[in-house]
Scaffold this active site. Structure first.
Site, PDB file in Angstrom:
ATOM      1  N   GLY A  21       0.834  -1.198   0.000  1.00 53.11           N
ATOM      2  CA  GLY A  21       0.000   0.000   0.000  1.00 53.11           C
ATOM      3  C   GLY A  21       0.863   1.240   0.000  1.00 53.11           C
ATOM      4  CG  ASP A 136      -3.957   8.236  12.071  1.00 55.95           C
ATOM      5  OD1 ASP A 136      -5.142   8.627  11.990  1.00 55.95           O
ATOM      6  OD2 ASP A 136      -3.255   8.007  11.079  1.00 55.95           O
TER       7      ASP A 136
END
Length: 747
Positions: A21, A136
């Site tokens: 990714g 996060d």
């Protein structure tokens, strides 16, 4: 995902096998140790290797990941934060992310959901015990391994006793999963901010939606800070626990130790929701769920330059239309380094900073262009009908007058010379993502007015015509709302010449009016069984249509174009086009469409260009060299792709070939706008970069001018050029102007 051309064969002596990714800060690869064990290697993007700010952040990530390596995270195997191109290797965790699992199989329930909740609470407990705040926690940072959930990616984490790294003009995180204090005062974020994020993540895991979901990061941020979460679809047994995690006040949330006690006391199967699906937890009514608001802290304004404008009329909200105006697979927004994915461009006749082959006064200045009379750099904030919901404006220029609109502003007239305002017409409703000014003629300005939520009756959205000189409202008409599903853009009305064409209130046809008088010149129904949107092609108009079935399902795969006679509204013969596709502009009289590459039901960028010649009804397709992610735009017959990390690529629409590619310092920029010998790209922070149209050579760049969310995709251009003056729209209804030959100094 296989390696791509240009990917390295190895990193730090670890042979690479696949690309896992890519995000704003780096790319993650699958590699092998010499003993054959799989590892995940995060390689920082080359453009950030020389950026001290990013190096500091990466060192912090490596330190945090090493500090928390344990049963619930990915252990650090190796790292080289001081390398020419920094990297870090961690143990490879087999399994999909929570985001991938929900997308493929839907929400979790019962024992599976309870196990996830307990596992993540245990992970946070261990992370917090070593003095780290993740900051996060979101679905893409949770891997569902066979041994239980693992928390990854400490890219914006920090030690509790460490000074927060701040970046002017950027709010770092992912709004649907951020805590109120993270949005308002990031330096004060502590462990219970992660608890809030865990609450949002569990709602997402249980329902497939976040408790504060909205259609732009700004709207979501406001909802997180001010509104109650939507918990109606969360199993009743879990709802109270999640509700405590989502308390606005930090001290009202449980610690991870307290949270574990609460979760372990829950029944194994969690049970279901209440009979009506709402139950005792905090919920928002349907209207609020579909029309949510923006940031918590309005930017200051100078009363001397911000006189109150007239309030515009109020109308009610239609939930059905609210849902249909948002095409999530094509319009996505993300924040800072955390985001990857595709976006959509916006094409408007006569709208801000776009070259659609019409009136070039909006976009292009002659090489010898002068400044407006009496020009001096200026900075203004334009208040709308809802001062607690700042948004972004878009502007068009006619001579030295700017007409701007968007969010809580139907339209306002501003002097390009000094930023002074002649008049403002406000909207009382909640902004719709991507919906800004309709356009302007020589004597009329057209904008959108959205309904106030407490209005007892009336249309949810209207197109409003305003006299360009006085600001007096001339007429208004209810507007339909299906264009986003068909074209990937929020534009249900366009201005072509002196005519405005709208989608009617019943979403069944077009209506054309004289822009100034409002006199109806024709009405044309959509072809049977279709939903259509107006698409300007220079001085002409096309209708882009999809079947009701595909549009309602938000899975448009087949499109049909029709020419529309401006004098009568008569539709021409159909032109079949592969979809989904986004109208970009005009090149040599042909409509340019960018085709969206779909992976399942989600957009993964753009992979083909289609050129449509309306007269011959001929369509030609050209494949792009790769699938481009980011925000597309068009100027002077050339396509441009602006990536989230600032990479700009120029593409030939006739062949799909890249002309040039340049790395810039502006993340998540929209554009381009051409004028005064340059191309301009700008982000929501107001950061601007000027590039040479010939080869993309950077000419100059500015610092941020507003606190905005970087990494947004699909936004329409924010720059307007008036002679040699550049006017930029940024977050919080901010406008500022400067001489392109004397840009604000960066740094």
């Amino acid at each position: 995902m296989s390696l791509r051309g240009g990917d390295p064969a190895e990193i730090g002596g670890y042979p690479l096998e696949a690309r896992l990714g890519s995000g704003g800060m780096g790319t993650v690869f699958l590699a092998r140790t010499s003993s054959g064990r799989p590892v995940a290697i995060k390689l920082i993007h080359q453009q950030f290797a020389g950026d001290d700010e990013f190096r500091i952040r990466f060192r912090q990530e490596v330190a945090a990941a090493r500090r928390v390596s344990g049963a619930f995270t990915a252990a650090v195997v190796d790292a080289a934060p001081e390398a020419e191109q920094p990297w870090m290797a961690t143990t490879y965790i087999e399994g999909p992310t929570l985001a991938q699992h929900i997308a493929a199989k839907g929400p979790l329930n019962g024992a599976e959901l309870r196990s996830l909740a307990i596992g993540l609470a245990e992970a946070l407990r261990d992370i917090h015990r070593v003095g780290v705040v993740h900051r996060d926690l979101k679905p893409s940072n949770v891997v569902l391994s066979p041994e239980g959930p693992r928390v990854i990616d400490f890219g914006i984490s920090r030690a509790v006793d460490q000074e927060t790294l701040t970046m002017t003009g950027r709010v770092i995180g992912t709004p649907p999963f951020m805590s109120p204090e993270q949005l308002q005062a990031p330096r004060g974020v502590g462990p219970r901010s992660d608890v809030f994020s865990l609450g949002t993540l569990l709602v997402y895991a249980a329902t497939g939606r976040g408790p504060f979901d909205a259609d732009s990061p700004y709207l979501t941020a406001y909802q997180v800070v001010h509104e109650e979460p939507s918990l109606g679809a969360v199993p009743a047994a879990l709802r109270a626990v999640v509700g405590s995690c989502l308390a606005k006040e930090v001290e009202e949330r449980p610690s991870t130790d307290e949270l574990l006690v609460l979760l372990r006391d829950l029944p194994a199967d969690l049970g279901g929701t209440d009979a009506d699906g709402v139950g005792a937890g905090h919920t928002r009514d349907e209207i609020t769920q579909q029309h949510v608001a923006v940031r918590a802290t309005p930017a200051p304004t100078d009363p001397a330059t911000d006189p109150a404008g007239p309030d515009s009329g109020s109308t009610v909200t239609s939930v059905r239309r609210g849902l249909r105006r948002r095409w999530r697979p094509v319009l996505t927004a993300a924040v800072a380094v955390a985001a990857i994915g595709g976006g959509a461009a916006v094409l408007r006749a006569g709208s801000a900073g776009e070259n659609s082959g019409g009136d070039k006064r909006n976009t292009v200045a002659a090489p010898g262009a002068a400044l407006p009379d009496g020009f001096a750099p200026w900075h203004r904030i334009v208040r709308g009908g809802r001062e607690d919901i700042p948004d972004e404006l878009r502007c068009v220029a006619h001579d030295e007058a700017l007409f701007c609109g968007g969010g809580g502003v139907v339209a306002t007239r501003i002097s390009a010379s000094d930023g002074s305002r002649a008049w403002t017409v406000k909207s009382p409703g909640i902004p719709v993502q991507g919906e800004h000014l309709v356009g302007a003629t020589d004597d009329t300005v057209l904008g959108y007015r959205n309904a106030a939520q407490d209005s007892p009756q009336g249309p949810p959205s209207e197109v409003v015509a305003v006299d360009a000189d006085s600001g007096r409202e001339l007429w208004s008409v209810p507007s339909g709302a299906q264009s986003a599903a068909v074209t990937g853009r929020t534009q249900d009305a366009v201005v072509v010449g002196s005519t405005v064409v709208t989608v009617n209130a019943s979403d069944s046809g077009f209506e054309a009016r004289d822009a100034h008088s409002g006199t109806v010149t024709w009405r044309t129904p959509f072809p049977a069984g279709t939903q259509c949107a107006p698409v300007p092609v220079g001085a002409r108009l096309l209708a882009m249509c999809a079947t009701d079935t595909e549009a309602d399902a938000l899975e448009v795969r087949h499109l049909t174009l029709y020419t529309v006679a401006l004098a009568s509204g008569t539709l021409g013969a159909p032109i079949a086009v592969d979809g989904p596709a986004v109208p970009m502009g005009v090149s040599n009289g042909r409509l340019v469409l960018l085709q969206v590459h779909m992976e399942g039901t989600a957009s993964a960028g753009y992979d083909r260009v289609a050129l449509v010649h309306p007269a011959s009804r001929k369509v030609t397709y050209s494949a792009l060299a790769k699938t481009y992610e980011g925000t597309p735009g068009m100027a002077d017959g050339t396509l441009y792709m602006s990536g989230q990390t600032g990479l700009v690529t120029a593409l030939d629409p006739a062949t799909g070939r890249a002309k040039w590619s340049r790395q810039t310092s502006v993340e998540g920029a929209s554009g381009p706008v051409a004028g005064a010998g340059a191309l301009y790209f700008s982000s929501a922070t107001g950061r601007v970069v000027a590039l040479s149209p010939d080869d993309g050579t950077p000419l100059w760049a500015t610092d941020p001018q507003a606190d905005g969310l970087t990494g947004e995709q699909g936004a329409s251009p924010r720059v307007t050029v008036v002679g040699r003056a550049v006017i930029v729209a940024a977050a919080q209804n901010t406008l500022f102007a400067f001489d392109t030959r004397k840009p604000p100094k960066a740094g």
